[in-house]
Design a protein around this motif. Structure first.
Motif, PDB file in Angstrom:
ATOM      1  N   LEU A 136       0.852  -1.185   0.000  1.00  0.00           N
ATOM      2  CA  LEU A 136       0.000   0.000   0.000  1.00  0.00           C
ATOM      3  C   LEU A 136       0.888   1.235   0.000  1.00  0.00           C
ATOM      4  O   LEU A 136       1.282   1.729   1.038  1.00  0.00           O
ATOM      5  N   HIS A 139      -2.354   5.518   0.959  1.00  0.00           N
ATOM      6  CA  HIS A 139      -3.648   5.046   1.470  1.00  0.00           C
ATOM      7  C   HIS A 139      -4.808   5.489   0.596  1.00  0.00           C
ATOM      8  O   HIS A 139      -5.885   4.942   0.665  1.00  0.00           O
ATOM      9  N   ILE A 193     -12.926   1.485   5.718  1.00  0.00           N
ATOM     10  CA  ILE A 193     -12.594   2.001   4.390  1.00  0.00           C
ATOM     11  C   ILE A 193     -13.877   2.426   3.670  1.00  0.00           C
ATOM     12  O   ILE A 193     -13.942   3.502   3.078  1.00  0.00           O
ATOM     13  N   GLY A 385      -8.083  10.224   4.111  1.00  0.00           N
ATOM     14  CA  GLY A 385      -7.119   9.766   5.110  1.00  0.00           C
ATOM     15  C   GLY A 385      -7.541  10.157   6.512  1.00  0.00           C
ATOM     16  O   GLY A 385      -7.413   9.383   7.456  1.00  0.00           O
ATOM     17  N   ILE A 437      -1.950   0.284   8.531  1.00  0.00           N
ATOM     18  CA  ILE A 437      -2.635   1.328   7.759  1.00  0.00           C
ATOM     19  C   ILE A 437      -2.450   2.683   8.434  1.00  0.00           C
ATOM     20  O   ILE A 437      -2.174   3.691   7.780  1.00  0.00           O
ATOM     21  N   ARG A 440       0.899   3.944   7.635  1.00  0.00           N
ATOM     22  CA  ARG A 440       0.965   4.430   6.254  1.00  0.00           C
ATOM     23  C   ARG A 440       0.362   5.834   6.154  1.00  0.00           C
ATOM     24  O   ARG A 440       0.931   6.727   5.538  1.00  0.00           O
ATOM     25  N   ILE A 441      -0.795   6.048   6.796  1.00  0.00           N
ATOM     26  CA  ILE A 441      -1.428   7.374   6.731  1.00  0.00           C
ATOM     27  C   ILE A 441      -0.544   8.407   7.426  1.00  0.00           C
ATOM     28  O   ILE A 441      -0.347   9.513   6.920  1.00  0.00           O
TER      29      ILE A 441
END
Lengths: 466, 172
Positions: A136, A139, A193, A385, A437, A440-441
């Motif tokens: 990923l 995001h 999501i 995000g 996740i 990542r954000i």
């Protein structure tokens, strides 16, 4: 000699990448976990446990791999999320190992030692974490899969209905020969999501098209649709799968995200009213839920006659005998809880052996993870995000609240697992993905803006002094 | 295991656990910084110096200037403070870069002031590290103390520079 700069820009101080801070904290987290493990061994058998080296090395390997991947693929990510998750996971392993040593539990038919399995599950969790970070890249890609996520989440939620109930709830998918997974844990991420993709598009309609009535903004009927659908869905989960926790988690998460997207307090009022109506309605005719409510209202009344009440009473006594500073790791009797002592009720072991001081520290560790998630949402630059980060950290917070509240007798008990702490594969794997996740954000959010191209009018200036 | 050892371990474990929480909270302080001024286009190799931004004051100063003797003079101003106007309280660290003032969006300090021109004035260090203010042909003029500027003029510490309703000064 040239005058070097002419154009400048003013901005927030870029957060430094802080990967070294993260490394130090991960090492610290592994050290604390090994300390816990050694403490349990010394208290129970009077010697350092034989598996200590393997356990420490395994945990250090997991933390180290995760750290290196973050260093390589998410350089500017938040420095706290990974160490906090590592510490909770490591302490969870130590607590599970401690309960594995209990004679009382080993005599139980339904009990099997879980520590080594949990270490494998943690490794799978970290593997998924690594996969999320590597695959990923951004995001915002997830935004494309808004409606696919909805379908996937629904399938994950509906699937357990076709499998036999275990321990009174249909939340497992059992695959013979492989084991069982709890799809609800994964559905939590997938549905976040969907919610963030959906609310990003619909937030204006939900926020602005409303009438003012008695100081509250009443949304239009057609905007009320989605919240009613989610509500109905969570009620259906509750009825058919008798899973109070998951339905509370989903509905709560949706209300949190709706509130964050629209800034309308009326949604919270609606949400609380509807969840109260739903919970009371279902509790009045569903025997499994009634059972839990009885055990919650007066756990000591059903001593010896009502299994759920007796278990709850044991949990409360574990907390009570822990006191302020606890009995010390390995020296409590929280194994009297018997069934699910190392899964749903693992917080009772913390309460007894580490006392109030330990429980507060654990809750703060969870609180810090949630805080970093919310902070990530504040720092994120894109609305998707922001909503995703708030949704995931909200779900995490609600889960901790529902489990901890249930175990401590604040709300009726629900069958959910303490993230990272409790024995159980699905939970630990899904939560590592959730942390992945969030990292990542936060990497995208904290990454310094790329340096602009050199300006052409940045010429040398001659200064004539009088 | 003796009772004493176990008690020490029990309390020690709680202490270590709390120490972790406290260290983690300390790390959060890194989020609580103010603003900084980044230079555009002149720092070659900016990427290499990024990770060590803990020492921004020194890092951000261009290496050529840092080597000059007399650059870090005693009594040299270190920050620019807006003392009047809508931006009151804004400070910009002086790190050897030019500070532009005006209504244009790419100015260092974007003035929201009807009396300011889009590129109103700039403040920059000369080769000796002396800070100079220069009016960039503004409509309503830039005033240092009471006098309207016509040429680039050195700015003494604490002297008010007035642009429209905004007053800025250099401070240590």
């Amino acid at each position: 000699m040239s005058v070097v700069t002419n154009t400048t820009t003013i901005g927030a101080i870029d957060a430094p990448s802080r990967r070294n801070t993260e490394l130090v904290l991960v090492v610290f987290a592994v050290a604390i976990s090994v300390f816990a493990y050694a403490n349990v061994g010394l208290a129970l058998n009077g010697e350092l446990p034989a598996g200590m080296l393997g356990y420490g090395a395994g945990l250090a390997l997991l933390g180290g791999v995760a750290h290196l991947v973050v260093r390589r693929f998410a350089k500017y990510a938040d420095p706290l999320l990974l160490p906090l998750a590592t510490l909770l996971n490591g302490l969870g392993l130590a607590l599970i190992w401690r309960l594995d040593q209990s004679e009382r539990l080993l005599a139980l038919k339904s009990f099997a030692p879980a520590a080594s399995k949990q270490l494998i599950f943690s490794a799978m969790g970290v593997a998924l974490f690594v996969g999320v970070l590597i695959l990923l890249k951004d995001h915002r890609i997830l935004q494309r899969y808004t409606y696919i996520s909805m379908v996937v989440a629904l399938i994950l939620l509906i699937l357990p209905m076709f499998f036999p109930a275990q321990f009174g709830a249909k939340i497992w998918i059992t695959i013979p020969g492989i084991g069982s997974i709890q799809p609800g844990e994964f559905a939590k991420i997938v549905i976040a999501i969907f919610f963030s993709g959906y609310l990003m598009v619909k937030r204006d309609a939900l926020a602005l098209a409303s009438r003012r009535f008695m100081g509250m903004y009443l949304p239009r009927g057609r905007d009320l649709g989605p919240i009613l659908v989610i509500w109905a869905m969570s009620i259906l989960i509750l009825v058919f799968e008798t899973d109070l926790g998951t339905s509370l988690l989903f509905f709560g998460m949706f209300v949190v995200m709706l509130y964050v997207a629209t800034e309308r307090t009326s949604w919270i009022v609606f949400g609380l009213t509807m969840s109260a109506v739903g919970a009371v309605g279902v509790a009045s005719f569903e025997p499994h839920v009634q059972d839990r409510v009885t055990a919650w209202l007066d756990p000591f009344a059903g001593w010896g006659t009502h299994a759920a009440s007796e278990q709850m009473a044991q949990v409360l006594m574990a907390f009570g005998s822990g006191g302020t500073l606890g009995t010390g790791l390995g020296q409590g009797n929280s194994d009297l809880i018997l069934f699910a002592a190392n899964t749903d009720f693992i917080l009772a072991t913390v309460g007894e052996e580490l006392g109030l001081a330990g429980v507060m520290a654990f809750l703060l560790l969870y609180g810090l993870i949630v805080e970093r998630g919310v902070r990530t949402a504040l720092a994120a630059r894109d609305p998707f995000g922001k909503l995703l980060a708030i949704g995931l950290s909200g779900a995490f917070a609600i889960q901790v609240f529902v489990v901890a509240g249930g175990v401590m007798g604040l709300i009726p008990l629900t069958g959910m697992t303490m993230p990272f702490l409790a024995a159980g594969g699905s939970s630990v794997i899904a939560n590592w993905a959730l942390i992945g996740i969030l990292i990542r954000i936060s990497d995208t959010a904290r990454r310094p803006a790329p340096a602009p191209a050199p300006s052409t009018d940045a010429e040398m200036t001659q200064v004539v002094r009088p | 295991m003796s009772e004493l050892t176990l008690t020490v371990m029990r309390l020690g474990f709680l202490a270590v656990l709390w120490l972790f929480v406290i260290v983690a909270v300390q790390v959060i302080r890194s989020d609580l910084f103010g603003t900084r001024v980044t230079q555009r286009g002149s720092r070659r190799g900016a990427a290499e110096t990024r990770p060590q931004q803990g020492r921004q004051q020194q890092q951000a100063a261009p290496p050529q200037q840092r080597q000059q003797p007399g650059r870090q003079r005693r009594g040299a101003p270190t920050k620019l403070v807006v003392s009047e106007g809508s931006l009151t309280g804004t400070t910009v660290a002086l790190q050897g870069q030019t500070i532009t003032l005006g209504r244009a969006h790419d100015s260092t300090i974007v003035l929201d002031d009807d009396y300011a021109s889009s590129r109103h004035a700039r403040i920059y260090p000369d080769r000796d590290g002396q800070w100079i203010v220069e009016d960039l042909g503004s409509t309503n003029g830039t005033y240092l103390e009471r006098t309207r500027l016509t040429t680039p003029t050195p700015v003494p510490l604490g002297a008010p520079i007035r642009i429209g309703k905004t007053v800025i000064e250099l401070r240590k």
